[in-house]
Design a protein around this motif. Structure first.
Motif, PDB file in Angstrom:
ATOM      1  N   ARG A 183     -45.320  30.398 140.954  1.00  0.00           N
ATOM      2  CA  ARG A 183     -45.476  30.777 142.362  1.00  0.00           C
ATOM      3  C   ARG A 183     -44.236  30.334 143.127  1.00  0.00           C
ATOM      4  NH1 ARG A 183     -49.053  32.802 139.891  1.00  0.00           N
ATOM      5  NH2 ARG A 183     -51.281  32.898 140.391  1.00  0.00           N
ATOM      6  N   LEU A 184     -43.946  31.032 144.219  1.00  0.00           N
ATOM      7  CA  LEU A 184     -42.779  30.730 145.037  1.00  0.00           C
ATOM      8  C   LEU A 184     -43.171  30.698 146.519  1.00  0.00           C
ATOM      9  CD1 LEU A 184     -39.693  30.254 144.805  1.00  0.00           C
ATOM     10  CD2 LEU A 184     -39.392  32.727 145.072  1.00  0.00           C
ATOM     11  N   PRO A 185     -44.069  29.775 146.911  1.00  0.00           N
ATOM     12  CA  PRO A 185     -44.500  29.735 148.311  1.00  0.00           C
ATOM     13  C   PRO A 185     -43.335  29.436 149.253  1.00  0.00           C
ATOM     14  CG  PRO A 185     -45.252  27.777 147.111  1.00  0.00           C
ATOM     15  CD  PRO A 185     -44.710  28.713 146.093  1.00  0.00           C
ATOM     16  N   THR A 186     -43.154  30.319 150.221  1.00  0.00           N
ATOM     17  CA  THR A 186     -42.065  30.220 151.202  1.00  0.00           C
ATOM     18  C   THR A 186     -42.636  30.554 152.567  1.00  0.00           C
ATOM     19  OG1 THR A 186     -40.585  31.039 149.444  1.00  0.00           O
ATOM     20  CG2 THR A 186     -39.689  30.938 151.689  1.00  0.00           C
ATOM     21  N   PRO A 187     -43.229  29.580 153.241  1.00  0.00           N
ATOM     22  CA  PRO A 187     -43.910  29.866 154.512  1.00  0.00           C
ATOM     23  C   PRO A 187     -43.011  30.628 155.485  1.00  0.00           C
ATOM     24  CG  PRO A 187     -44.376  27.623 153.803  1.00  0.00           C
ATOM     25  CD  PRO A 187     -43.330  28.146 152.876  1.00  0.00           C
ATOM     26  N   GLY A 188     -43.550  31.723 156.033  1.00  0.00           N
ATOM     27  CA  GLY A 188     -42.809  32.542 156.992  1.00  0.00           C
ATOM     28  C   GLY A 188     -42.046  33.687 156.362  1.00  0.00           C
ATOM     29  N   TYR A 189     -42.052  33.781 155.024  1.00  0.00           N
ATOM     30  CA  TYR A 189     -41.223  34.797 154.366  1.00  0.00           C
ATOM     31  C   TYR A 189     -41.764  36.209 154.571  1.00  0.00           C
ATOM     32  CZ  TYR A 189     -37.507  36.141 151.169  1.00  0.00           C
ATOM     33  OH  TYR A 189     -36.352  36.670 150.647  1.00  0.00           O
ATOM     34  N   GLY A 235     -29.918  41.039 153.534  1.00  0.00           N
ATOM     35  CA  GLY A 235     -29.523  41.159 154.930  1.00  0.00           C
ATOM     36  C   GLY A 235     -30.426  40.435 155.901  1.00  0.00           C
ATOM     37  N   TYR A 236     -31.160  39.397 155.441  1.00  0.00           N
ATOM     38  CA  TYR A 236     -32.041  38.655 156.325  1.00  0.00           C
ATOM     39  C   TYR A 236     -31.204  37.803 157.284  1.00  0.00           C
ATOM     40  CZ  TYR A 236     -36.143  39.728 153.386  1.00  0.00           C
ATOM     41  OH  TYR A 236     -37.155  40.356 152.721  1.00  0.00           O
ATOM     42  N   PRO A 237     -31.742  37.500 158.448  1.00  0.00           N
ATOM     43  CA  PRO A 237     -31.043  36.605 159.376  1.00  0.00           C
ATOM     44  C   PRO A 237     -30.996  35.187 158.812  1.00  0.00           C
ATOM     45  CG  PRO A 237     -33.252  37.053 160.165  1.00  0.00           C
ATOM     46  CD  PRO A 237     -33.041  37.968 158.992  1.00  0.00           C
ATOM     47  N   ASP A 238     -30.118  34.356 159.404  1.00  0.00           N
ATOM     48  CA  ASP A 238     -29.973  32.983 158.922  1.00  0.00           C
ATOM     49  C   ASP A 238     -31.289  32.222 158.945  1.00  0.00           C
ATOM     50  OD1 ASP A 238     -27.349  33.556 158.548  1.00  0.00           O
ATOM     51  OD2 ASP A 238     -26.567  32.143 160.044  1.00  0.00           O
ATOM     52  N   SER A 239     -32.132  32.515 159.918  1.00  0.00           N
ATOM     53  CA  SER A 239     -33.418  31.812 159.998  1.00  0.00           C
ATOM     54  C   SER A 239     -34.276  32.114 158.768  1.00  0.00           C
ATOM     55  CB  SER A 239     -34.163  32.218 161.267  1.00  0.00           C
ATOM     56  OG  SER A 239     -34.391  33.627 161.287  1.00  0.00           O
ATOM     57  N   VAL A 254     -32.923  33.001 155.751  1.00  0.00           N
ATOM     58  CA  VAL A 254     -32.207  32.422 154.616  1.00  0.00           C
ATOM     59  C   VAL A 254     -32.509  30.931 154.487  1.00  0.00           C
ATOM     60  CG1 VAL A 254     -29.913  31.970 153.668  1.00  0.00           C
ATOM     61  CG2 VAL A 254     -30.390  34.145 154.800  1.00  0.00           C
ATOM     62  N   LEU A 255     -32.761  30.267 155.588  1.00  0.00           N
ATOM     63  CA  LEU A 255     -32.969  28.816 155.592  1.00  0.00           C
ATOM     64  C   LEU A 255     -34.419  28.403 155.402  1.00  0.00           C
ATOM     65  CD1 LEU A 255     -30.525  27.926 158.493  1.00  0.00           C
ATOM     66  CD2 LEU A 255     -30.368  27.085 156.137  1.00  0.00           C
ATOM     67  N   LEU A 256     -35.320  29.330 155.125  1.00  0.00           N
ATOM     68  CA  LEU A 256     -36.719  28.962 154.933  1.00  0.00           C
ATOM     69  C   LEU A 256     -36.880  28.127 153.663  1.00  0.00           C
ATOM     70  CD1 LEU A 256     -38.581  32.314 155.778  1.00  0.00           C
ATOM     71  CD2 LEU A 256     -38.537  30.216 157.144  1.00  0.00           C
ATOM     72  N   PRO A 257     -37.520  26.966 153.732  1.00  0.00           N
ATOM     73  CA  PRO A 257     -37.772  26.173 152.524  1.00  0.00           C
ATOM     74  C   PRO A 257     -38.654  26.947 151.544  1.00  0.00           C
ATOM     75  CG  PRO A 257     -38.095  24.845 154.489  1.00  0.00           C
ATOM     76  CD  PRO A 257     -37.982  26.275 154.953  1.00  0.00           C
ATOM     77  N   SER A 258     -38.253  26.959 150.265  1.00  0.00           N
ATOM     78  CA  SER A 258     -38.938  27.745 149.238  1.00  0.00           C
ATOM     79  C   SER A 258     -39.200  26.860 148.031  1.00  0.00           C
ATOM     80  CB  SER A 258     -38.069  28.944 148.839  1.00  0.00           C
ATOM     81  OG  SER A 258     -38.736  29.789 147.938  1.00  0.00           O
ATOM     82  N   ASN A 259     -40.437  26.834 147.564  1.00  0.00           N
ATOM     83  CA  ASN A 259     -40.888  25.897 146.535  1.00  0.00           C
ATOM     84  C   ASN A 259     -41.288  26.666 145.268  1.00  0.00           C
ATOM     85  OD1 ASN A 259     -43.770  23.687 146.176  1.00  0.00           O
ATOM     86  ND2 ASN A 259     -41.803  23.611 145.162  1.00  0.00           N
ATOM     87  N   PHE A 289     -22.868  33.857 154.218  1.00  0.00           N
ATOM     88  CA  PHE A 289     -23.753  32.887 154.865  1.00  0.00           C
ATOM     89  C   PHE A 289     -22.952  31.624 155.131  1.00  0.00           C
ATOM     90  CE2 PHE A 289     -26.525  29.154 154.531  1.00  0.00           C
ATOM     91  CZ  PHE A 289     -27.385  29.422 155.580  1.00  0.00           C
ATOM     92  N   GLY A 290     -23.139  31.079 156.302  1.00  0.00           N
ATOM     93  CA  GLY A 290     -22.479  29.826 156.651  1.00  0.00           C
ATOM     94  C   GLY A 290     -20.990  29.964 156.848  1.00  0.00           C
ATOM     95  N   GLY A 291     -20.540  31.196 157.016  1.00  0.00           N
ATOM     96  CA  GLY A 291     -19.111  31.388 157.219  1.00  0.00           C
ATOM     97  C   GLY A 291     -18.282  31.293 155.962  1.00  0.00           C
ATOM     98  N   GLN A 292     -18.916  31.444 154.781  1.00  0.00           N
ATOM     99  CA  GLN A 292     -18.147  31.424 153.547  1.00  0.00           C
ATOM    100  C   GLN A 292     -17.220  32.638 153.486  1.00  0.00           C
ATOM    101  OE1 GLN A 292     -20.113  30.218 149.737  1.00  0.00           O
ATOM    102  NE2 GLN A 292     -22.002  30.496 150.892  1.00  0.00           N
TER     103      GLN A 292
END
Length: 793
Positions: free
Chosen positions: A407-413, A354-358, A360-365, A714-717
């Motif tokens: 590791r799964l660094p996801t800045p801001g997560y 249930g996270y907001p779109d912001s 969901v869109l965080l780059p994750s490595n 997400f994205g109106g699917q």
């Protein structure tokens, strides 16, 4: 009449001595003319020098000339001319190999405990490592030997399906020689690749010599990416390295050959073609709808693969008169990084939470690292006299320390997590890992030890009939710790131990019908060591998947009994080798996705089999004109059906095919060479390869074509968004053409076109979280034009 043991040994000795090559890590391929007038190839597949014709089992040897004429630069290239050998190319340094249909499915980046099914050796040093067997450059190789069927007696665990041996050119005392090679190629019409390679052999006085090899390759890319991190040809890269070997012969009976090998692969992306991505798909309405083109993917982050390998080995040979003693000491150090854009995977979990779109869109490595140190020691003794009885005995020890980290660094997560799930949530689930912006962290150190004693003896009951008996005793221990932390992890902290021991026997019969025809039969056992699965990522699992797959923890040793008959014939202008085989497999280690859990597990299937026929033949109708064929027809199936819902979920059903193996594959190649002047010969060559249909995982045969339901808000699917995929990978054909001129003085110029019809080969199916995050394929290289210039001196 057939030839006696005394004649065969004398012929091989003459070939070896006539070469002026030292007795070092592996004898080179040499031609020795028998009374029939046929040239034979000397190989060391039985850990003693013998001819291909006299090896009493199915073997293929691709010589240096074969490799050069075919343009082979990878093991996948070699496989085109080897019956029963299948290579699934997942990118440079990430190939999976199977022989004779013995396969357990796609091994992927986060399965460090999986053991290989085909052993790979670099001369005398074992280098196999599941998915990450080093993709060593084939330059200045003397030959590539493919030993079909289990080779557990002489080569141990990991050779349950067969063994592949890269045999390099060794230092030659008293000779100065070398080769330089340059290449340029155009991939997919718009990206340039090239390589520069060189080898030199120099004498160091009368009793020593050095051989130095160096190479640099630039890979052209062929996959384009859309999205914030998009670009053209994003899967290009580099491979560079070399090796230095020095041979010392202080006395005629004693040879010491130390060697150092270094190679680094650095690739900028992966050969993945997507058909669905959480962020880019045909169903979004609040984001631009996307339909992917061929050879296209979506990236929020650039990806990469790095593999740095050091190999140091020392081979010592001592002639004790009637016995030759050989010591092989090897040390390997590797550092591997697989860096993937896991944004869609992480984002799909974020949608579920249930996270907001912001968020969901965080780059994750996703960053998977492997640090490996391996030490092996083998000491063996082999008979070295004229006698109907020949033997080899030895001992083997290996110790491997392997540290795998994820590791799964996801800045801001962490901030988004704490805002949605409550302040302090990220810290509460960290389990000691310091980067709270990484929702998944895991440390997996492995300590693996193995000892073995092996022996094999051959007795010629008559000049024509020989019997070989062999056995290997092994004792294996593995200790693995598992520590995990983060929102997607279970917070594990555990240590598991596994151990096993056993005996792997072999019986071989060989009968020389005539000087040009030999019949063989064998019964042999191979084994593959067991291990421990990682715990499921329970926070990512659906309730049903957690219940279904949560019970698989340890998996036992896999064993295989191989029964085969074959024949090898050669005469004036032809050769023909064929074999029919049946493999009875127990406790087959099968790899598959655990549904929505973003986990992969290995478990044992009680019974399976593979059986088939393989054939290779070549003819020379006229001088300069050669035709060859290599093909196999294989049935590889499960003989067990799992109970209940596990059948459909895993695909383990009696009669279902083993994964990744085509039923039928073959290659046909031909070349014609003719003189164009007093000092030059030209040639034209063509090869055609057919690879039949395959499945990536056993479960792909169930409910196929498969309907993947996305349904993430997400994205109106729309809630009912689905993608239907035929999971049977289609067959494909490749046509390669080349033309060249060989000049007196060692100069060669070759032009070639690979994949003439630009076939988009689908090699495996890629899915994330059961299709909720991403669907796609690993694909092969498109049409490539190239030119190579080679100079030998």
């Amino acid at each position: 009449m057939a030839f006696s043991a005394s004649y065969k040994i004398s012929a091989i000795r003459a070939a070896l001595l006539g070469s002026c090559a030292c007795a070092c890590a592996a004898s080179p391929v040499l031609a020795q003319e028998e009374p029939s007038g046929q040239n034979v190839i000397v190989v060391t597949a039985t850990k003693r020098a013998t001819t291909v014709q006299d090896v009493p089992f199915s073997i293929n040897a691709q010589t240096q000339e074969d490799l050069q004429k075919s343009g082979a630069v990878t093991l996948e290239d070699v496989s085109r001319n080897v019956a029963g050998l299948s290579v699934q190319n997942l990118g440079p340094g990430q190939s999976q190999v199977s022989v004779r249909g013995v396969s357990a499915g796609q091994v992927v980046r986060d399965q460090p405990g999986v053991k290989e099914q085909v052993g790979v050796y670099f001369d005398e040093s074992v280098i196999s490592l599941s998915l990450f067997t080093p993709d060593l450059d084939l330059f200045d190789l003397n030959r590539v030997e493919t030993l079909r069927g289990p080779q557990g007696t002489l080569f141990g665990s990991g050779s349950v399906g067969g063994t592949i041996r890269y045999i390099t050119n060794q230092p030659k005392i008293g000779q100065t020689e070398g080769t330089v090679e340059a290449n340029m190629n155009l991939v997919d019409g718009d990206d340039i690749g090239y390589h520069l390679k060189g080898a030199v052999n120099v004498p160091l006085g009368d009793k020593a010599a050095a051989r130095v090899v160096g190479y640099f390759t630039e890979y052209g890319g062929f996959v384009d990416a859309i999205g914030p991190a998009g670009g053209k040809n994003i899967n290009g890269g580099q491979r560079y390295g070399g090796r230095i070997a020095v041979s010392f012969e202080p006395t005629p009976d004693f040879t010491i050959t130390p060697r150092v090998v270094y190679q680094k692969i650095d690739v900028d992306g992966f050969n993945r073609q997507e058909i669905y991505n959480l962020y880019a798909n045909p169903y979004t309405t609040t984001r631009p709808a996307v339909t992917f083109d061929e050879r296209q993917q979506y990236l929020l982050l650039r990806e990469g693969f790095t593999d740095e390998t050091w190999i140091a080995d020392l081979v010592m040979r001592l002639d004790l008169g009637s016995v030759e003693a050989t010591s092989v000491t090897s040390y390997t150090n590797r550092e591997i990084l697989v860096s993937r854009d896991a944004s869609a995977l992480t984002g799909s979990v974020s949608v579920d939470l249930g996270y907001p779109d912001s968020g969901v869109l965080l780059p994750s490595n996703l960053r998977d690292t492997t640090d490996l140190e391996s030490f092996t020691q083998e000491l063996r003794f082999a008979s070295d006299y004229d006698s109907p009885f020949q033997w080899v005995i030895g001992g083997f020890y290996s110790k491997t320390d392997r540290f795998y980290r994820q590791r799964l660094p996801t800045p801001g997560y962490a901030a988004v997590t704490d805002a949605v799930l409550g302040a302090g949530t990220s810290a509460a689930v960290a389990n000691g890992f310091t980067n709270l912006d990484s929702p998944y962290n895991a440390d997996l150190p492995y300590d693996i030890k193995q000892i073995a004693i092996f022996g094999e003896g051959t007795y010629e009951l008559t000049d024509a009939f020989a019997v070989t008996l062999g056995a290997r005793y092994y004792d294996f221990e593995e200790e693995r710790s598992f520590v995990s932390g983060g929102l997607f992890a279970n917070g594990d902290n555990r240590t598991d131990k596994t151990s096993s021991s056993g005996i792997s026997p072999r019986l071989l019969l060989s009968y020389d019908v005539s000087p040009g025809l030999t019949l063989n039969a064998q019964a042999s056992k191979g084994f593959r060591l067991g291990g421990v699965n990682d715990p499921l990522n329970i926070p990512l699992c659906s309730t049903a998947d957690a219940a279904l797959f949560g019970g698989f923890q340890d998996y036992d040793d896999e064993s295989l009994w191989n029964y085969e008959v074959g024949g090898k014939a050669q005469g004036n202008g032809y050769y023909f080798n064929a074999a029919a085989f049946y493999n009875d497999i127990k406790n087959l280690q099968v790899t598959l996705d655990a549904g929505s859990c973003s986990s992969r597990i290995v478990f044992n299937v009680d019974k399976a089999h593979s059986m088939g026929v393989e054939a290779e033949f070549g003819i020379t109708p006229t001088d300069g004109f050669d035709l060859t064929f290599a093909g196999s027809l294989i049935e590889a199936e499960f003989d067990t059906t799992l109970p209940g819902s596990l059948t459909t979920a895993t695909g383990i059903r009696e009669g279902n095919r083993l994964p990744s193996v085509p039923k039928f594959q073959f290659s046909v190649s031909g070349s014609y060479e003719w003189p164009v002047s007093d000092g030059a010969d030209a040639y034209l060559a063509a090869s055609f390869q057919h690879v039949g249909t395959r499945y990536t995982q056993p479960s792909d045969q169930e409910l196929n074509p498969r309907v993947f339901t996305h349904g993430l808000p997400f994205g109106g699917q729309p809630a009912g968004a689905t993608t239907t995929v035929d999971l049977q990978l289609p067959s494909y054909e490749l046509l390669n053409l080349s033309a060249g001129v060989d000049f007196d003085g060692g100069l060669s110029v070759i032009a070639y076109i690979n994949n003439v019809f630009d076939e988009n080969t689908l090699l495996s199916f890629d899915r994330e979280r059961g299709g909720r995050a991403r669907l796609g394929y690993s694909i092969g290289q498109p049409r490539t034009f190239g030119m190579t210039v080679r100079k030998s001196f």
